[in-house]
Motif scaffolding. Structure first.
Motif, PDB file in Angstrom:
ATOM      1  N   LEU A 298      -8.598  -1.412 -20.399  1.00  0.00           N
ATOM      2  CA  LEU A 298      -8.448  -1.844 -19.009  1.00  0.00           C
ATOM      3  C   LEU A 298      -7.296  -1.103 -18.329  1.00  0.00           C
ATOM      4  O   LEU A 298      -7.402  -0.706 -17.165  1.00  0.00           O
ATOM      5  N   HIS A 299      -6.219  -0.912 -19.050  1.00  0.00           N
ATOM      6  CA  HIS A 299      -5.117  -0.127 -18.490  1.00  0.00           C
ATOM      7  C   HIS A 299      -5.574   1.303 -18.191  1.00  0.00           C
ATOM      8  O   HIS A 299      -5.239   1.861 -17.137  1.00  0.00           O
ATOM      9  N   ALA A 301      -8.624   2.376 -17.566  1.00  0.00           N
ATOM     10  CA  ALA A 301      -9.568   2.360 -16.449  1.00  0.00           C
ATOM     11  C   ALA A 301      -8.879   2.103 -15.117  1.00  0.00           C
ATOM     12  O   ALA A 301      -9.342   2.564 -14.068  1.00  0.00           O
ATOM     13  N   SER A 302      -7.759   1.387 -15.156  1.00  0.00           N
ATOM     14  CA  SER A 302      -7.048   1.064 -13.914  1.00  0.00           C
ATOM     15  C   SER A 302      -6.487   2.303 -13.238  1.00  0.00           C
ATOM     16  O   SER A 302      -6.167   2.271 -12.041  1.00  0.00           O
ATOM     17  N   ALA A 303      -6.399   3.417 -13.979  1.00  0.00           N
ATOM     18  CA  ALA A 303      -5.897   4.662 -13.389  1.00  0.00           C
ATOM     19  C   ALA A 303      -6.825   5.183 -12.291  1.00  0.00           C
ATOM     20  O   ALA A 303      -6.409   6.011 -11.470  1.00  0.00           O
ATOM     21  N   THR A 304      -8.077   4.707 -12.258  1.00  0.00           N
ATOM     22  CA  THR A 304      -8.991   5.110 -11.183  1.00  0.00           C
ATOM     23  C   THR A 304      -8.589   4.511  -9.848  1.00  0.00           C
ATOM     24  O   THR A 304      -9.005   5.002  -8.795  1.00  0.00           O
ATOM     25  N   GLY A 305      -7.805   3.417  -9.882  1.00  0.00           N
ATOM     26  CA  GLY A 305      -7.436   2.732  -8.657  1.00  0.00           C
ATOM     27  C   GLY A 305      -8.504   1.803  -8.121  1.00  0.00           C
ATOM     28  O   GLY A 305      -8.337   1.181  -7.068  1.00  0.00           O
ATOM     29  N   LEU A 306      -9.614   1.686  -8.845  1.00  0.00           N
ATOM     30  CA  LEU A 306     -10.705   0.810  -8.426  1.00  0.00           C
ATOM     31  C   LEU A 306     -10.510  -0.598  -8.981  1.00  0.00           C
ATOM     32  O   LEU A 306      -9.978  -0.763 -10.077  1.00  0.00           O
ATOM     33  N   PRO A 307     -10.945  -1.630  -8.255  1.00  0.00           N
ATOM     34  CA  PRO A 307     -10.990  -2.968  -8.846  1.00  0.00           C
ATOM     35  C   PRO A 307     -11.894  -2.957 -10.074  1.00  0.00           C
ATOM     36  O   PRO A 307     -12.929  -2.283 -10.079  1.00  0.00           O
ATOM     37  N   ALA A 333      -6.769 -11.056 -24.480  1.00  0.00           N
ATOM     38  CA  ALA A 333      -6.412  -9.673 -24.165  1.00  0.00           C
ATOM     39  C   ALA A 333      -6.640  -9.383 -22.685  1.00  0.00           C
ATOM     40  O   ALA A 333      -5.844  -8.672 -22.043  1.00  0.00           O
ATOM     41  N   LEU A 334      -7.710  -9.935 -22.137  1.00  0.00           N
ATOM     42  CA  LEU A 334      -8.000  -9.780 -20.715  1.00  0.00           C
ATOM     43  C   LEU A 334      -6.913 -10.442 -19.867  1.00  0.00           C
ATOM     44  O   LEU A 334      -6.423  -9.863 -18.887  1.00  0.00           O
ATOM     45  N   ALA A 335      -6.532 -11.657 -20.241  1.00  0.00           N
ATOM     46  CA  ALA A 335      -5.473 -12.356 -19.509  1.00  0.00           C
ATOM     47  C   ALA A 335      -4.161 -11.577 -19.579  1.00  0.00           C
ATOM     48  O   ALA A 335      -3.404 -11.511 -18.594  1.00  0.00           O
ATOM     49  N   GLY A 341      -0.531  -6.546 -14.734  1.00  0.00           N
ATOM     50  CA  GLY A 341      -0.758  -5.921 -13.445  1.00  0.00           C
ATOM     51  C   GLY A 341      -2.093  -5.251 -13.238  1.00  0.00           C
ATOM     52  O   GLY A 341      -2.336  -4.657 -12.180  1.00  0.00           O
ATOM     53  N   VAL A 342      -2.989  -5.322 -14.227  1.00  0.00           N
ATOM     54  CA  VAL A 342      -4.297  -4.689 -14.075  1.00  0.00           C
ATOM     55  C   VAL A 342      -5.182  -5.561 -13.174  1.00  0.00           C
ATOM     56  O   VAL A 342      -5.270  -6.778 -13.362  1.00  0.00           O
ATOM     57  N   ASP A 343      -5.838  -4.933 -12.211  1.00  0.00           N
ATOM     58  CA  ASP A 343      -6.660  -5.648 -11.233  1.00  0.00           C
ATOM     59  C   ASP A 343      -8.066  -5.885 -11.791  1.00  0.00           C
ATOM     60  O   ASP A 343      -9.000  -5.138 -11.513  1.00  0.00           O
ATOM     61  N   VAL A 344      -8.202  -6.930 -12.603  1.00  0.00           N
ATOM     62  CA  VAL A 344      -9.505  -7.310 -13.172  1.00  0.00           C
ATOM     63  C   VAL A 344      -9.956  -8.584 -12.476  1.00  0.00           C
ATOM     64  O   VAL A 344      -9.229  -9.579 -12.454  1.00  0.00           O
TER      65      VAL A 344
END
Length: 407
Positions: A298-299, A301-307, A333-335, A341-344
């Protein structure tokens, strides 16, 4: 106690048309299942008869605390011959998506989940000269007809796995093992995503469009240069190529992250991938369970800047206590990723039901809900379904597995 997930978090489970509908006889997977030389173990046949039972299935999922659901539309039903679009199929899927909304479930609708119309496959599949244009035409037609009922649209499910399984491992249609074609198809699928985003947006302004990527946590099996070199190649071809390719105005509005396992690479292995180290917890698929990999992916993937939305995550097992543990540790792990700070914004479990698992047939059990094929396809929720409902309805991990929550 404070919530671990916000009240507007999306909770649900996923299916795909060929794995649950039954009777999808006009696609490349049906042919692959009936080819005695293929890797397929058995025919999908009736699947779990979701084609005629979708209303009851949606009602059951809603009763289990879900507020969203991911499904796919079967391209070969919608466009059974080149340029011929079935009014009956479109009417059926309009009824399906209306029933989904009526049940109070936000729809994530995938337009290509592994299966191709037989005619498209005969023209060369994703290597055909008009592949991208034909896919974009199909996506435009669906969005124009059904866009008002598709809040979230996923263009392609796991393009890396379509390429890897179909063109390098030969495990999925078209059953090719060619390193050059594997890499070419992956890039074609990325182009197809961009073209599909443009087509969907031109046809429907109401749908939020995304891509669903399976992102394993890859690692070298040994600490030597050959292993590290192969790891760099596979990391690029399976993960980085796609994440870094999500640029420009047609990249989409969100990204679906699909995570199942940690996977090791080995240049000495004939399959490129190594068996998991001794002592690893393995699923029915032989996959190594590694919950923190979800946080790490998730970290990345967050580099894309997409939700982000977790659009698949789950375990194949006959032992539901293993599924309870898998769910709990991966939701934790998701929590943690969210706390970091990951926008999931949502989590969709794979899968809603025990269903047809491609070349593995009906053996692997991924579902929150069992299906009794010899008892009129009776649906039987497992303890994990109720544990998941507790978190989905309260947003609290501490209530996981504590009976049925009421809040």
């Amino acid at each position: 106690m404070d919530r671990d997930f916000p009240a507007d978090f999306l909770w649900g489970a996923a299916t795909s048309a060929h794995q649950v509908e039954g009777g999808n006889v006009n696609n490349d997977w049906w042919d692959f299942e009936h080819d005695p030389g293929s890797a397929a173990r058995e025919s999908s046949l009736d699947a779990i008869d979701h084609f005629s039972r979708y209303r009851e299935d949606f009602a059951l999922l809603k009763a289990l605390g879900h507020n969203t659901h991911r499904l796919s539309l079967e391209w070969s039903r919608i466009e059974p011959a080149p340029g011929e679009f079935s009014r009956g199929a479109m009417a059926h899927y309009r009824r399906v998506l209306a029933a989904l909304a009526d049940a109070g479930l936000t729809g994530f609708v995938t337009l290509h989940h592994f299966t191709l119309p037989r005619w498209f496959a005969a023209q060369g599949g994703w290597l055909g000269p008009q592949a991208v244009a034909l896919f974009a035409r199909y996506c435009h037609h669906v969005a124009a007809e059904l866009g008002d009922l598709m809040p979230f649209v996923c263009t392609i499910n796991e393009p890396q796995m379509v390429a890897l399984h179909g063109y390098l491992e030969g495990y999925h249609p078209p059953g090719i093992t060619n390193p050059t074609l594997w890499k070419r198809v992956g890039r074609v699928l990325l182009q197809a995503h961009h073209a599909a985003v443009q087509a969907i947006r031109s046809a429907s302004g109401s749908s939020s469009v995304g891509l669903a990527l399976q992102l394993p946590l890859l690692a070298p099996i040994r600490d030597d240069e050959a292993c590290h070199a192969l790891h760099r190649v596979m990391q690029h071809e399976i993960v980085d190529l796609y994440l870094e390719g999500l640029i420009g105005p047609d990249r989409g509005d969100w990204l679906g992250v699909q995570y199942y396992r940690k996977q090791w690479v080995d240049p000495a292995s004939p399959t490129i991938f190594a068996d998991p180290p001794e002592g690893s917890q393995l699923t029915q698929m032989g996959w190594a369970v590694h919950p923190d990999g979800l946080r790490q992916i998730l970290h990345r993937a967050s580099a894309t800047g997409l939700p982000l939305y977790v659009t698949e995550n789950g375990i194949a097992t006959e032992d539901d206590t293993e599924r309870l543990d898998y769910l709990h540790t991966h939701l934790a792990a998701l929590a943690q990723a969210r706390a970091e700070g990951v926008d999931v914004r949502g989590y969709l479990h794979w899968s809603a039901f025990d269903n047809f698992e491609w070349s593995e047939g009906y053996g692997p059990k991924f579902g929150l809900i069992a299906v009794e094929h010899d008892n009129d396809f009776r649906r039987v929720p497992k303890p994990s379904a109720y544990a998941f409902a507790n978190v989905a309805t309260t947003g609290r991990l501490d209530l996981f597995g504590h009976g049925r929550a009421t809040a």
